[in-house]
Design a protein around this motif. Structure first.
Motif, PDB file in Angstrom:
ATOM      1  N   MET A 110       0.832  -1.206   0.000  1.00 15.15           N
ATOM      2  CA  MET A 110       0.000   0.000   0.000  1.00 15.15           C
ATOM      3  C   MET A 110       0.863   1.251   0.000  1.00 15.15           C
ATOM      4  SD  MET A 110      -3.169  -0.677   2.599  1.00 15.15           S
ATOM      5  CE  MET A 110      -4.507  -1.790   2.183  1.00 15.15           C
ATOM      6  N   GLY A 111       1.884   1.242   0.842  1.00 13.80           N
ATOM      7  CA  GLY A 111       2.769   2.402   0.907  1.00 13.80           C
ATOM      8  C   GLY A 111       3.445   2.667  -0.428  1.00 13.80           C
ATOM      9  N   ASP A 112       3.918   1.603  -1.070  1.00 11.99           N
ATOM     10  CA  ASP A 112       4.567   1.752  -2.372  1.00 11.99           C
ATOM     11  C   ASP A 112       3.590   2.270  -3.427  1.00 11.99           C
ATOM     12  OD1 ASP A 112       6.856   0.832  -1.237  1.00 11.99           O
ATOM     13  OD2 ASP A 112       6.759  -1.183  -2.102  1.00 11.99           O
ATOM     14  N   GLU A 113       2.374   1.726  -3.411  1.00  9.94           N
ATOM     15  CA  GLU A 113       1.373   2.136  -4.400  1.00  9.94           C
ATOM     16  C   GLU A 113       0.973   3.599  -4.199  1.00  9.94           C
ATOM     17  OE1 GLU A 113      -1.231   1.901  -7.622  1.00  9.94           O
ATOM     18  OE2 GLU A 113       0.394   0.559  -6.981  1.00  9.94           O
ATOM     19  N   LEU A 114       0.795   4.009  -2.960  1.00 12.05           N
ATOM     20  CA  LEU A 114       0.426   5.400  -2.682  1.00 12.05           C
ATOM     21  C   LEU A 114       1.542   6.352  -3.096  1.00 12.05           C
ATOM     22  CD1 LEU A 114      -1.303   5.035   0.808  1.00 12.05           C
ATOM     23  CD2 LEU A 114      -2.382   5.812  -1.304  1.00 12.05           C
ATOM     24  N   GLU A 115       2.775   5.972  -2.818  1.00 15.40           N
ATOM     25  CA  GLU A 115       3.901   6.817  -3.207  1.00 15.40           C
ATOM     26  C   GLU A 115       3.992   6.925  -4.724  1.00 15.40           C
ATOM     27  OE1 GLU A 115       8.741   7.119  -2.436  1.00 15.40           O
ATOM     28  OE2 GLU A 115       7.455   5.916  -1.120  1.00 15.40           O
ATOM     29  N   SER A 116       3.776   5.797  -5.402  1.00 16.02           N
ATOM     30  CA  SER A 116       3.810   5.804  -6.863  1.00 16.02           C
ATOM     31  C   SER A 116       2.701   6.689  -7.433  1.00 16.02           C
ATOM     32  CB  SER A 116       3.661   4.371  -7.384  1.00 16.02           C
ATOM     33  OG  SER A 116       3.580   4.353  -8.792  1.00 16.02           O
ATOM     34  N   GLN A 117       1.509   6.604  -6.846  1.00 10.19           N
ATOM     35  CA  GLN A 117       0.393   7.416  -7.334  1.00 10.19           C
ATOM     36  C   GLN A 117       0.610   8.899  -7.045  1.00 10.19           C
ATOM     37  OE1 GLN A 117      -3.499   5.970  -6.305  1.00 10.19           O
ATOM     38  NE2 GLN A 117      -3.011   3.854  -6.846  1.00 10.19           N
ATOM     39  N   ASN A 118       1.249   9.206  -5.916  1.00 13.24           N
ATOM     40  CA  ASN A 118       1.546  10.610  -5.619  1.00 13.24           C
ATOM     41  C   ASN A 118       2.516  11.183  -6.643  1.00 13.24           C
ATOM     42  OD1 ASN A 118      -0.081  10.920  -3.352  1.00 13.24           O
ATOM     43  ND2 ASN A 118       1.485  10.169  -1.949  1.00 13.24           N
ATOM     44  N   ARG A 119       3.524  10.386  -7.020  1.00 15.77           N
ATOM     45  CA  ARG A 119       4.456  10.842  -8.055  1.00 15.77           C
ATOM     46  C   ARG A 119       3.724  11.006  -9.394  1.00 15.77           C
ATOM     47  NH1 ARG A 119       7.606   6.662  -5.966  1.00 15.77           N
ATOM     48  NH2 ARG A 119       7.336   5.461  -7.886  1.00 15.77           N
ATOM     49  N   GLN A 120       2.808  10.093  -9.672  1.00 18.38           N
ATOM     50  CA  GLN A 120       2.065  10.178 -10.931  1.00 18.38           C
ATOM     51  C   GLN A 120       1.169  11.404 -10.955  1.00 18.38           C
ATOM     52  OE1 GLN A 120      -0.449   6.797 -11.831  1.00 18.38           O
ATOM     53  NE2 GLN A 120      -0.383   7.205 -14.013  1.00 18.38           N
ATOM     54  N   LEU A 121       0.561  11.740  -9.820  1.00 19.02           N
ATOM     55  CA  LEU A 121      -0.294  12.929  -9.750  1.00 19.02           C
ATOM     56  C   LEU A 121       0.511  14.192 -10.041  1.00 19.02           C
ATOM     57  CD1 LEU A 121      -2.518  12.094  -6.647  1.00 19.02           C
ATOM     58  CD2 LEU A 121      -3.320  12.435  -8.997  1.00 19.02           C
ATOM     59  N   ASP A 122       1.741  14.250  -9.494  1.00 16.18           N
ATOM     60  CA  ASP A 122       2.599  15.397  -9.793  1.00 16.18           C
ATOM     61  C   ASP A 122       2.902  15.452 -11.295  1.00 16.18           C
ATOM     62  OD1 ASP A 122       2.702  16.136  -7.139  1.00 16.18           O
ATOM     63  OD2 ASP A 122       4.569  15.049  -6.736  1.00 16.18           O
ATOM     64  N   ARG A 123       3.150  14.279 -11.872  1.00 17.65           N
ATOM     65  CA  ARG A 123       3.444  14.205 -13.303  1.00 17.65           C
ATOM     66  C   ARG A 123       2.233  14.649 -14.126  1.00 17.65           C
ATOM     67  NH1 ARG A 123       5.122   9.291 -13.128  1.00 17.65           N
ATOM     68  NH2 ARG A 123       3.411   8.215 -14.152  1.00 17.65           N
ATOM     69  N   LEU A 124       1.040  14.230 -13.715  1.00 17.80           N
ATOM     70  CA  LEU A 124      -0.177  14.609 -14.435  1.00 17.80           C
ATOM     71  C   LEU A 124      -0.411  16.112 -14.373  1.00 17.80           C
ATOM     72  CD1 LEU A 124      -2.664  11.763 -13.398  1.00 17.80           C
ATOM     73  CD2 LEU A 124      -1.358  11.978 -15.500  1.00 17.80           C
ATOM     74  N   ASN A 125      -0.168  16.696 -13.206  1.00 17.66           N
ATOM     75  CA  ASN A 125      -0.345  18.145 -13.072  1.00 17.66           C
ATOM     76  C   ASN A 125       0.605  18.896 -13.996  1.00 17.66           C
ATOM     77  OD1 ASN A 125      -2.397  18.112 -11.133  1.00 17.66           O
ATOM     78  ND2 ASN A 125      -0.958  17.948  -9.437  1.00 17.66           N
ATOM     79  N   ASN A 126       1.860  18.441 -14.058  1.00 17.91           N
ATOM     80  CA  ASN A 126       2.832  19.090 -14.937  1.00 17.91           C
ATOM     81  C   ASN A 126       2.421  18.953 -16.398  1.00 17.91           C
ATOM     82  OD1 ASN A 126       4.486  19.876 -12.813  1.00 17.91           O
ATOM     83  ND2 ASN A 126       5.710  17.998 -12.877  1.00 17.91           N
ATOM     84  N   LYS A 127       1.977  17.766 -16.790  1.00 19.29           N
ATOM     85  CA  LYS A 127       1.566  17.543 -18.174  1.00 19.29           C
ATOM     86  C   LYS A 127       0.351  18.401 -18.533  1.00 19.29           C
ATOM     87  CE  LYS A 127       3.295  12.846 -18.974  1.00 19.29           C
ATOM     88  NZ  LYS A 127       2.933  11.475 -19.374  1.00 19.29           N
ATOM     89  N   ALA A 128      -0.605  18.461 -17.608  1.00 20.84           N
ATOM     90  CA  ALA A 128      -1.814  19.251 -17.867  1.00 20.84           C
ATOM     91  C   ALA A 128      -1.466  20.726 -18.023  1.00 20.84           C
ATOM     92  CB  ALA A 128      -2.822  19.051 -16.737  1.00 20.84           C
ATOM     93  N   ASP A 129      -0.575  21.225 -17.179  1.00 17.71           N
ATOM     94  CA  ASP A 129      -0.169  22.633 -17.268  1.00 17.71           C
ATOM     95  C   ASP A 129       0.549  22.909 -18.583  1.00 17.71           C
ATOM     96  OD1 ASP A 129      -1.239  23.126 -14.790  1.00 17.71           O
ATOM     97  OD2 ASP A 129       0.673  22.958 -13.713  1.00 17.71           O
ATOM     98  N   LEU A 130       1.434  21.985 -18.989  1.00 23.98           N
ATOM     99  CA  LEU A 130       2.154  22.168 -20.247  1.00 23.98           C
ATOM    100  C   LEU A 130       1.206  22.136 -21.443  1.00 23.98           C
ATOM    101  CD1 LEU A 130       5.323  19.969 -19.595  1.00 23.98           C
ATOM    102  CD2 LEU A 130       5.275  22.451 -19.924  1.00 23.98           C
ATOM    103  N   ASN A 131       0.271  21.205 -21.434  1.00 26.06           N
ATOM    104  CA  ASN A 131      -0.694  21.130 -22.536  1.00 26.06           C
ATOM    105  C   ASN A 131      -1.548  22.389 -22.609  1.00 26.06           C
ATOM    106  OD1 ASN A 131       0.078  18.639 -23.528  1.00 26.06           O
ATOM    107  ND2 ASN A 131      -1.428  17.476 -22.367  1.00 26.06           N
ATOM    108  N   GLU A 132      -1.936  22.880 -21.440  1.00 28.63           N
ATOM    109  CA  GLU A 132      -2.776  24.080 -21.412  1.00 28.63           C
ATOM    110  C   GLU A 132      -2.019  25.292 -21.959  1.00 28.63           C
ATOM    111  OE1 GLU A 132      -5.492  26.678 -18.233  1.00 28.63           O
ATOM    112  OE2 GLU A 132      -4.213  25.036 -17.538  1.00 28.63           O
ATOM    113  N   SER A 133      -0.771  25.454 -21.526  1.00 25.43           N
ATOM    114  CA  SER A 133       0.007  26.606 -21.997  1.00 25.43           C
ATOM    115  C   SER A 133       0.307  26.500 -23.497  1.00 25.43           C
ATOM    116  CB  SER A 133       1.309  26.718 -21.198  1.00 25.43           C
ATOM    117  OG  SER A 133       2.131  25.592 -21.405  1.00 25.43           O
TER     118      SER A 133
END
Length: 215
Positions: free
Chosen positions: A176-199
């Motif tokens: 669970m800890g590993d999965e949550l950490e992986s998803q937190n990193r993915q969420l950061d990645r998604l936010n960056n991608k969304a911001d780049l696509n928007e700009s």
């Protein structure tokens, strides 16, 4: 010389008290086993939900990557149209070029994908209950008083099952800890991608608007 009635009564009383303690101990091990099994069931269900959440995040990321691919194609076409129309950009008004945008997106895509060292030590969790494990030094968890008493065997079995479940829960917690950490990193990645696509979309719209005005 035989025992007196009083002595026999005392022995009988001690046997009854011992029998009562054994029954109470048996019920206690049954309760502990039920609680452990319930905890494992809740943990397994939580892990399933986490995995489903991870799949949803993957679908979102795939969608963002699809938008990125479409923007690449659109930017290439816009660039060709700008050359045809003779549009130029003054150095002081120049924005981030297309190649830099692509590199920024690729950088965002790779960010956080590498697993941290020392992670992923959990062995997963099974939906079935683990078998009873042996007690200390491969023996019984409780000292046998009456080898013919089935209650003592059940107590040992219950405690062994709890011991196995505890080990399973430990692995589950690690996963669970590993999965949550992986998803937190993915969420950061998604936010960056969304911001780049928007700009990028905003900048591309400005370029198209300029093209329309120049025609």
């Amino acid at each position: 010389m035989g025992m007196s009635a009083e002595e026999r009564a005392k022995i009988r009383q001690m046997e009854m008290e011992g029998d009562e303690v054994t029954n109470e101990s048996l019920e206690a091990t049954r309760r502990i086993r039920r609680l452990a099994e319930e905890s494992q069931e809740v943990g397994a269900e939580t892990m399933v939900k986490l995995n489903e959440q991870g799949e949803q995040l993957n679908r979102v990321e795939d969608h963002l990557d699809g938008i990125n691919d479409n923007l690449k194609k659109a930017e290439g076409e816009i660039h060709e149209m700008e050359k045809c129309c003779g549009c130029c950009v003054c150095p002081w008004n120049k924005t981030v070029n297309v190649r830099d945008r692509h590199e920024m997106y690729e950088s965002a895509d790779q960010k956080g994908r590498k697993e941290p060292k020392g992670k992923g030590k959990g062995k997963g969790v099974t939906s079935t209950q683990p078998g009873a494990t042996d007690g200390p030094s491969g023996g019984k968890f409780i000292k046998t008083i009456d080898p013919n008493d089935a209650r003592e065997d059940e107590m040992n079995e219950n405690i062994g099952a709890v011991s196995g479940i505890v080990g399973n829960l430990k692995n589950l917690a690690l996963d669970m800890g590993d999965e949550l950490e992986s998803q937190n990193r993915q969420l950061d990645r998604l936010n960056n991608k969304a911001d780049l696509n928007e700009s990028r979309l905003e900048e591309d719209n400005k370029r198209v608007t300029k093209l329309i005005k120049s025609t």
